[in-house]
Design a protein around this motif. Structure first.
Motif, PDB file in Angstrom:
ATOM      1  N   LYS A 173      -3.727 -10.143   0.957  1.00  9.52           N
ATOM      2  CA  LYS A 173      -2.934  -9.784   2.131  1.00  9.52           C
ATOM      3  C   LYS A 173      -3.534 -10.457   3.363  1.00  9.52           C
ATOM      4  N   ASP A 174      -2.728 -11.334   3.975  1.00 12.74           N
ATOM      5  CA  ASP A 174      -3.123 -12.026   5.195  1.00 12.74           C
ATOM      6  C   ASP A 174      -2.338 -11.488   6.384  1.00 12.74           C
ATOM      7  N   PHE A 175      -2.991 -11.501   7.540  1.00 12.80           N
ATOM      8  CA  PHE A 175      -2.324 -11.185   8.798  1.00 12.80           C
ATOM      9  C   PHE A 175      -2.496 -12.376   9.735  1.00 12.80           C
ATOM     10  N   GLN A 176      -1.434 -12.701  10.446  1.00  9.48           N
ATOM     11  CA  GLN A 176      -1.499 -13.773  11.435  1.00  9.48           C
ATOM     12  C   GLN A 176      -1.796 -13.167  12.802  1.00  9.48           C
ATOM     13  N   ILE A 177      -2.843 -13.682  13.441  1.00  9.31           N
ATOM     14  CA  ILE A 177      -3.284 -13.147  14.725  1.00  9.31           C
ATOM     15  C   ILE A 177      -3.309 -14.276  15.748  1.00  9.31           C
ATOM     16  N   LYS A 178      -2.742 -14.034  16.913  1.00  7.99           N
ATOM     17  CA  LYS A 178      -2.755 -15.036  17.976  1.00  7.99           C
ATOM     18  C   LYS A 178      -4.140 -15.096  18.619  1.00  7.99           C
ATOM     19  N   ARG A 179      -4.653 -16.313  18.757  1.00  7.70           N
ATOM     20  CA  ARG A 179      -5.946 -16.476  19.441  1.00  7.70           C
ATOM     21  C   ARG A 179      -5.819 -16.065  20.910  1.00  7.70           C
TER      22      ARG A 179
ATOM     23  N   LEU B  24      -6.187 -13.750   9.250  1.00  9.44           N
ATOM     24  CA  LEU B  24      -7.150 -12.718   8.875  1.00  9.44           C
ATOM     25  C   LEU B  24      -6.819 -12.291   7.446  1.00  9.44           C
ATOM     26  N   ARG B  25      -7.742 -12.541   6.521  1.00  3.02           N
ATOM     27  CA  ARG B  25      -7.529 -12.176   5.114  1.00  3.02           C
ATOM     28  C   ARG B  25      -8.154 -10.806   4.878  1.00  3.02           C
ATOM     29  N   ALA B  26      -7.327  -9.772   4.915  1.00  2.00           N
ATOM     30  CA  ALA B  26      -7.817  -8.398   4.799  1.00  2.00           C
ATOM     31  C   ALA B  26      -8.096  -8.010   3.354  1.00  2.00           C
ATOM     32  N   VAL B  27      -7.279  -8.512   2.429  1.00  2.00           N
ATOM     33  CA  VAL B  27      -7.460  -8.260   0.991  1.00  2.00           C
ATOM     34  C   VAL B  27      -7.451  -9.612   0.297  1.00  2.00           C
ATOM     35  N   ASN B  28      -8.452  -9.843  -0.557  1.00  2.00           N
ATOM     36  CA  ASN B  28      -8.663 -11.180  -1.105  1.00  2.00           C
ATOM     37  C   ASN B  28      -8.726 -11.145  -2.636  1.00  2.00           C
ATOM     38  N   ASP B  29      -7.598 -11.452  -3.285  1.00  2.00           N
ATOM     39  CA  ASP B  29      -7.547 -11.629  -4.735  1.00  2.00           C
ATOM     40  C   ASP B  29      -8.070 -10.404  -5.495  1.00  2.00           C
TER      41      ASP B  29
ATOM     42  N   ARG C 186       3.732  -5.774   2.883  1.00  2.00           N
ATOM     43  CA  ARG C 186       3.945  -6.568   1.673  1.00  2.00           C
ATOM     44  C   ARG C 186       2.756  -7.502   1.429  1.00  2.00           C
ATOM     45  N   PRO C 187       2.373  -7.708   0.171  1.00  2.00           N
ATOM     46  CA  PRO C 187       1.271  -8.628  -0.110  1.00  2.00           C
ATOM     47  C   PRO C 187       1.669 -10.070   0.179  1.00  2.00           C
ATOM     48  N   THR C 188       0.694 -10.865   0.565  1.00  2.00           N
ATOM     49  CA  THR C 188       0.937 -12.295   0.768  1.00  2.00           C
ATOM     50  C   THR C 188       1.039 -13.009  -0.571  1.00  2.00           C
ATOM     51  N   GLN C 189       0.187 -12.598  -1.505  1.00  2.00           N
ATOM     52  CA  GLN C 189       0.210 -13.145  -2.859  1.00  2.00           C
ATOM     53  C   GLN C 189      -0.062 -12.019  -3.850  1.00  2.00           C
ATOM     54  N   GLY C 190       0.249 -12.277  -5.111  1.00  2.00           N
ATOM     55  CA  GLY C 190      -0.065 -11.321  -6.161  1.00  2.00           C
ATOM     56  C   GLY C 190       1.086 -10.373  -6.467  1.00  2.00           C
ATOM     57  N   ARG C 191       0.838  -9.516  -7.465  1.00  2.00           N
ATOM     58  CA  ARG C 191       1.855  -8.563  -7.911  1.00  2.00           C
ATOM     59  C   ARG C 191       1.274  -7.155  -7.962  1.00  2.00           C
ATOM     60  N   ILE C 192       2.136  -6.179  -7.735  1.00  2.00           N
ATOM     61  CA  ILE C 192       1.778  -4.774  -7.901  1.00  2.00           C
ATOM     62  C   ILE C 192       2.797  -4.169  -8.861  1.00  2.00           C
TER      63      ILE C 192
ATOM     64  N   ILE D 264       6.882  -3.944  -8.123  1.00  2.00           N
ATOM     65  CA  ILE D 264       7.499  -3.327  -6.950  1.00  2.00           C
ATOM     66  C   ILE D 264       7.430  -4.234  -5.722  1.00  2.00           C
ATOM     67  N   THR D 265       6.698  -5.336  -5.801  1.00  2.00           N
ATOM     68  CA  THR D 265       6.618  -6.241  -4.649  1.00  2.00           C
ATOM     69  C   THR D 265       7.907  -7.022  -4.462  1.00  2.00           C
ATOM     70  N   ARG D 266       8.765  -7.019  -5.462  1.00  2.00           N
ATOM     71  CA  ARG D 266      10.013  -7.780  -5.382  1.00  2.00           C
ATOM     72  C   ARG D 266      11.229  -6.890  -5.109  1.00  2.00           C
ATOM     73  N   LEU D 267      11.001  -5.603  -4.892  1.00  2.00           N
ATOM     74  CA  LEU D 267      12.116  -4.688  -4.689  1.00  2.00           C
ATOM     75  C   LEU D 267      12.599  -4.711  -3.245  1.00  2.00           C
ATOM     76  N   SER D 268      13.875  -4.483  -3.056  1.00  2.00           N
ATOM     77  CA  SER D 268      14.442  -4.352  -1.712  1.00  2.00           C
ATOM     78  C   SER D 268      14.063  -2.990  -1.134  1.00  2.00           C
ATOM     79  N   ARG D 269      14.327  -2.812   0.139  1.00  2.00           N
ATOM     80  CA  ARG D 269      14.033  -1.523   0.779  1.00  2.00           C
ATOM     81  C   ARG D 269      14.807  -0.393   0.106  1.00  2.00           C
ATOM     82  N   LYS D 270      16.045  -0.663  -0.258  1.00  2.00           N
ATOM     83  CA  LYS D 270      16.852   0.352  -0.923  1.00  2.00           C
ATOM     84  C   LYS D 270      16.285   0.687  -2.300  1.00  2.00           C
ATOM     85  N   GLN D 271      15.846  -0.334  -3.041  1.00  2.00           N
ATOM     86  CA  GLN D 271      15.269  -0.107  -4.362  1.00  2.00           C
ATOM     87  C   GLN D 271      13.933   0.623  -4.272  1.00  2.00           C
ATOM     88  N   LEU D 272      13.199   0.385  -3.196  1.00  2.00           N
ATOM     89  CA  LEU D 272      11.903   1.046  -3.016  1.00  2.00           C
ATOM     90  C   LEU D 272      12.045   2.549  -2.801  1.00  2.00           C
TER      91      LEU D 272
END
Length: 332
Positions: free
Chosen positions: A14-20, A30-35, A68-74, A81-89
């Motif tokens: 899981k990455d977050f984009q942060i403005k300098r 910012l890589r908060a969760v890494n593989d 949502r994760p940047t990469q990977g599956r849950i 569940i990472t591929r489900l729509s809001r309604k499906q969730l």
């Protein structure tokens, strides 16, 4: 315990984009969760522990699909569940719930207790009498008098508010609950009551718990297995007994040696962590822990260790794992 996990986390990042700065508009990552890869089984408590900023709460929120994760599956019950729509969730929400850290800000102060607990039930049922019965039932489960149902959150203590949060979480009979620092805001005596309540609920319902905490003593009391996180990575994973009695990673050893020990005869040499956790925006090359590790060698500075099996059901990501530890006070 079932041999099939109810939750499987596969290589989640899981990455977050942060403005300098607002002027430059330049983004930093910012890589908060890494593989991260983990399994959670029905009726099991998996503890996730680490210092503040290690990514454990972000992992919990990613599992819940609050982000949502940047990469990977849950995979929940075998479904990605990472591929489900809001309604499906929405349907998944009935099976996965969360208990938040702060029992004060996590409850709507304008709602009565009965309405707070009933809210998730109303998303899946319109039977008012059945909802009322279930509200009263879960209040009894968490040991709150049903007569308190018409009170507001400000009329309760911190421990009672957390019981309300637990009642809300279990009301729709979930199969997995993410406990995000669920007792860290409570006094020690109240913590014990809440932990015992969670154990009792799990024993009766076989609900799986992902228990996120920085408190190793609390994690040991509640967890069957423990994952230790550092700078977004899982650096050790083992059963509760194996991890606390024979830690393999130097970071785990340092965390365990800092646990207060009332029995002076069991106290040994403490291991102190020097420095702070590196920034996840600019992580060090090689092993993420090498800048604070007493065992650091040249390979640690250039090569990232993988999470390897070092003993049955015991994994660690370290080039030079502990091999002679006989207890959490022995030193490595």
């Amino acid at each position: 315990m079932s041999a099939v996990p109810i939750l499987r986390i596969e290589n989640v990042t899981k990455d977050f984009q942060i403005k300098r700065s607002a002027l430059s508009g330049e983004n930093l990552t910012l890589r908060a969760v890494n593989d991260v890869s983990l399994d959670v089984y029905p009726g099991e408590t998996l503890g996730v522990v680490g210092e503040s900023g290690c990514g454990k709460s972000t992992l919990g929120r990613t599992i819940l699909q609050l982000t949502r994760p940047t990469q990977g599956r849950i995979l929940f019950d075998g479904n990605d569940i990472t591929r489900l729509s809001r309604k499906q969730l929405k349907a998944i929400r009935q099976d996965i719930q969360i208990i938040f850290q702060d029992p004060y800000s996590s409850l709507n102060p304008r709602m009565k207790v009965r309405d707070i607990i009933a809210e998730p039930l109303e998303n899946f049922s319109s039977d008012r009498s059945a909802i009322t019965r279930r509200v009263h039932e879960v209040m009894e489960i968490v040991k709150l008098p049903v007569a308190y149902a018409d009170r507001y959150p400000h009329e309760f203590s911190g421990g009672q508010r957390q019981r309300i949060g637990i009642a809300r979480a279990i009301a729709i009979r979930p199969r997995l609950i993410v406990c995000d620092e669920a007792v860290s805001a409570l006094d020690v005596s109240v913590q014990a009551q809440i932990l015992n309540l969670l154990k009792e609920i799990q024993r009766e319902t076989q609900v799986a718990l992902l228990f996120i905490s920085h408190n190793l003593g609390v994690v040991r009391y509640l967890s069957h297995r423990v994952a230790v996180m550092y700078l977004g990575r899982v650096v050790e994973l083992a059963s509760e007994q194996a991890l606390f009695e024979n830690p393999k990673h130097p970071y785990t050893s340092a965390l365990l040696s800092a646990i207060p020990e009332a029995d002076y005869s069991r106290r040994g040499t403490r291991k102190y962590l020097s420095g702070d956790i590196p920034s996840p925006i600019d992580p060090p090359p090689g092993c993420p822990f090498h800048q604070r590790c007493e065992k650091v060698q040249d390979v640690c500075r250039v090569e990232t260790p993988v999470l390897d099996a070092l003993a049955p059901e015991h994994w660690a990501a370290c080039h030079f794992p502990n091999v002679s530890d006989k207890g959490i006070r022995d030193g490595a």
